[in-house]
Every structure is written in C-alpha cells, then in structure tokens.
Design a protein around this motif. Structure first.
Motif, short mmCIF file in Angstrom:
data_model
loop_
_atom_site.label_atom_id
_atom_site.label_comp_id
_atom_site.label_asym_id
_atom_site.label_seq_id
_atom_site.Cartn_x
_atom_site.Cartn_y
_atom_site.Cartn_z
N MET A 136 9.52 81.15 -55.19
CA MET A 136 8.32 80.33 -55.24
C MET A 136 7.10 81.22 -55.15
SD MET A 136 7.29 77.05 -52.91
CE MET A 136 7.27 77.92 -51.38
N SER A 137 6.11 80.95 -56.02
CA SER A 137 4.92 81.78 -56.02
C SER A 137 3.67 81.04 -55.58
CB SER A 137 4.69 82.37 -57.42
OG SER A 137 4.48 81.33 -58.35
N SER A 138 3.72 79.70 -55.57
CA SER A 138 2.53 78.93 -55.26
C SER A 138 2.92 77.56 -54.73
CB SER A 138 1.69 78.79 -56.54
OG SER A 138 0.49 78.13 -56.29
N ALA A 139 2.11 77.02 -53.81
CA ALA A 139 2.36 75.68 -53.28
C ALA A 139 1.04 75.05 -52.86
CB ALA A 139 3.32 75.73 -52.11
N LYS A 190 -3.22 65.40 -51.14
CA LYS A 190 -4.32 64.91 -50.30
C LYS A 190 -3.82 63.98 -49.20
CE LYS A 190 -8.26 66.31 -52.29
NZ LYS A 190 -9.43 66.81 -51.67
N ASP A 191 -2.78 63.19 -49.48
CA ASP A 191 -2.27 62.25 -48.48
C ASP A 191 -1.33 62.91 -47.48
OD1 ASP A 191 0.14 62.55 -49.86
OD2 ASP A 191 0.18 60.49 -50.60
N GLY A 192 -0.99 64.19 -47.72
CA GLY A 192 -0.15 64.94 -46.80
C GLY A 192 1.33 64.58 -46.83
N HIS A 193 1.77 63.83 -47.84
CA HIS A 193 3.16 63.41 -47.92
C HIS A 193 4.00 64.24 -48.88
CE1 HIS A 193 2.67 59.85 -45.40
NE2 HIS A 193 1.50 59.68 -46.00
N ARG A 194 3.34 65.09 -49.72
CA ARG A 194 4.06 65.86 -50.70
C ARG A 194 3.54 67.29 -50.78
NH1 ARG A 194 3.33 61.44 -51.70
NH2 ARG A 194 2.47 60.24 -53.29
N VAL A 195 4.45 68.19 -51.14
CA VAL A 195 4.08 69.56 -51.46
C VAL A 195 4.53 69.82 -52.88
CG1 VAL A 195 4.47 72.00 -50.96
CG2 VAL A 195 4.28 70.37 -49.08
N TYR A 196 3.62 70.31 -53.69
CA TYR A 196 3.97 70.72 -55.06
C TYR A 196 4.13 72.23 -55.03
CZ TYR A 196 2.53 66.03 -56.17
OH TYR A 196 2.44 64.67 -56.19
N PHE A 197 5.19 72.71 -55.65
CA PHE A 197 5.47 74.14 -55.62
C PHE A 197 5.82 74.63 -57.02
CE2 PHE A 197 9.37 71.90 -54.64
CZ PHE A 197 10.30 72.51 -55.46
N ALA A 198 5.53 75.89 -57.28
CA ALA A 198 5.84 76.50 -58.57
C ALA A 198 6.38 77.89 -58.33
CB ALA A 198 4.61 76.56 -59.46
N GLY A 199 7.19 78.32 -59.24
CA GLY A 199 7.74 79.66 -59.18
C GLY A 199 8.17 80.08 -60.56
N TRP A 200 9.07 81.01 -60.61
CA TRP A 200 9.55 81.49 -61.90
C TRP A 200 10.45 80.43 -62.52
CZ3 TRP A 200 7.67 85.10 -64.84
CH2 TRP A 200 8.36 85.41 -66.01
N SER A 248 11.82 67.80 -59.99
CA SER A 248 11.61 69.19 -60.42
C SER A 248 11.70 69.27 -61.93
CB SER A 248 12.61 70.13 -59.75
OG SER A 248 13.91 69.84 -60.16
N TRP A 249 11.02 70.26 -62.48
CA TRP A 249 10.99 70.46 -63.93
C TRP A 249 11.19 71.94 -64.23
CZ3 TRP A 249 7.50 67.80 -60.97
CH2 TRP A 249 7.40 66.44 -61.21
N ALA A 250 11.91 72.22 -65.29
CA ALA A 250 12.08 73.60 -65.76
C ALA A 250 10.85 73.95 -66.60
CB ALA A 250 13.34 73.73 -66.59
N LEU A 251 10.32 75.14 -66.39
CA LEU A 251 9.15 75.61 -67.11
C LEU A 251 9.39 77.01 -67.64
CD1 LEU A 251 6.38 74.67 -64.54
CD2 LEU A 251 7.00 73.40 -66.59
N PRO A 252 8.73 77.36 -68.73
CA PRO A 252 8.83 78.74 -69.20
C PRO A 252 7.91 79.65 -68.38
CG PRO A 252 7.40 77.49 -70.66
CD PRO A 252 7.94 76.53 -69.63
N GLY A 253 8.44 80.72 -67.87
CA GLY A 253 7.62 81.70 -67.17
C GLY A 253 7.26 81.29 -65.76
N GLN A 254 6.21 81.91 -65.24
CA GLN A 254 5.78 81.70 -63.87
C GLN A 254 4.44 80.99 -63.86
OE1 GLN A 254 5.90 85.21 -61.52
NE2 GLN A 254 5.35 84.17 -59.66
N SER A 255 4.20 80.17 -62.85
CA SER A 255 2.95 79.41 -62.74
C SER A 255 2.37 79.53 -61.35
CB SER A 255 3.21 77.92 -63.02
OG SER A 255 3.73 77.73 -64.30
#
Length: 70
Positions: free
Chosen positions: A2-5, A9-19, A35-42
């Motif tokens: 994971m590279s970013s999270a 605003k409501d404090g109920h979810r964390v969105y995270f991204a990585g490779w 979750s979703w598969a993505l090309p590359g890193q975000s």
C-alpha cells in the motif's frame, strides 16, 4: 504493498491504493468492502467535499472518482 490511504469524511471508511489495486476498508465491519485491480501504482487524496477521490497514477494520468453518499 500500500502506498497511499485516506479516511472518509464520515470516518467510517478508509480508501487505500498501492501497486495494482484500489480498495475501500469498512471500519465498522473491519474488512475490505470493495477492491479494484488497477494498472500501475496510485496515490490518493480526498476532495474537500468528501465526495470525490483523486487518484494520481504512475502512468501520469489523474482519475477523479465520485464516492457514494454516506
């Protein structure tokens, strides 16, 4: 890897991204909701309105995703 999270605003979810992935962690259920598969890193940031997730991708593109209303 994971590279970013960001926390919603409501404090109920964390969105995270990585490779190769983007995910949504439900803090109330303590599990990955989606979750979703993505090309590359975000990397991620949350817009001030709390409704838009900004993704800066390793291929030099930027995606703006609208989040569902809590």
């Amino acid at each position: 890897h994971m590279s970013s999270a960001v926390i919603s605003k409501d404090g109920h979810r964390v969105y995270f991204a990585g490779w190769g992935c983007l995910g949504e962690w439900d803090l109330d259920e303590n599990k990955v909701a989606r979750s979703w598969a993505l090309p590359g890193q975000s990397s991620l940031s949350l817009a001030d309105d709390g409704r838009h997730l900004v993704m800066n991708n390793s291929n030099c593109t930027t995606w703006i995703l609208r989040l569902p209303t809590p």
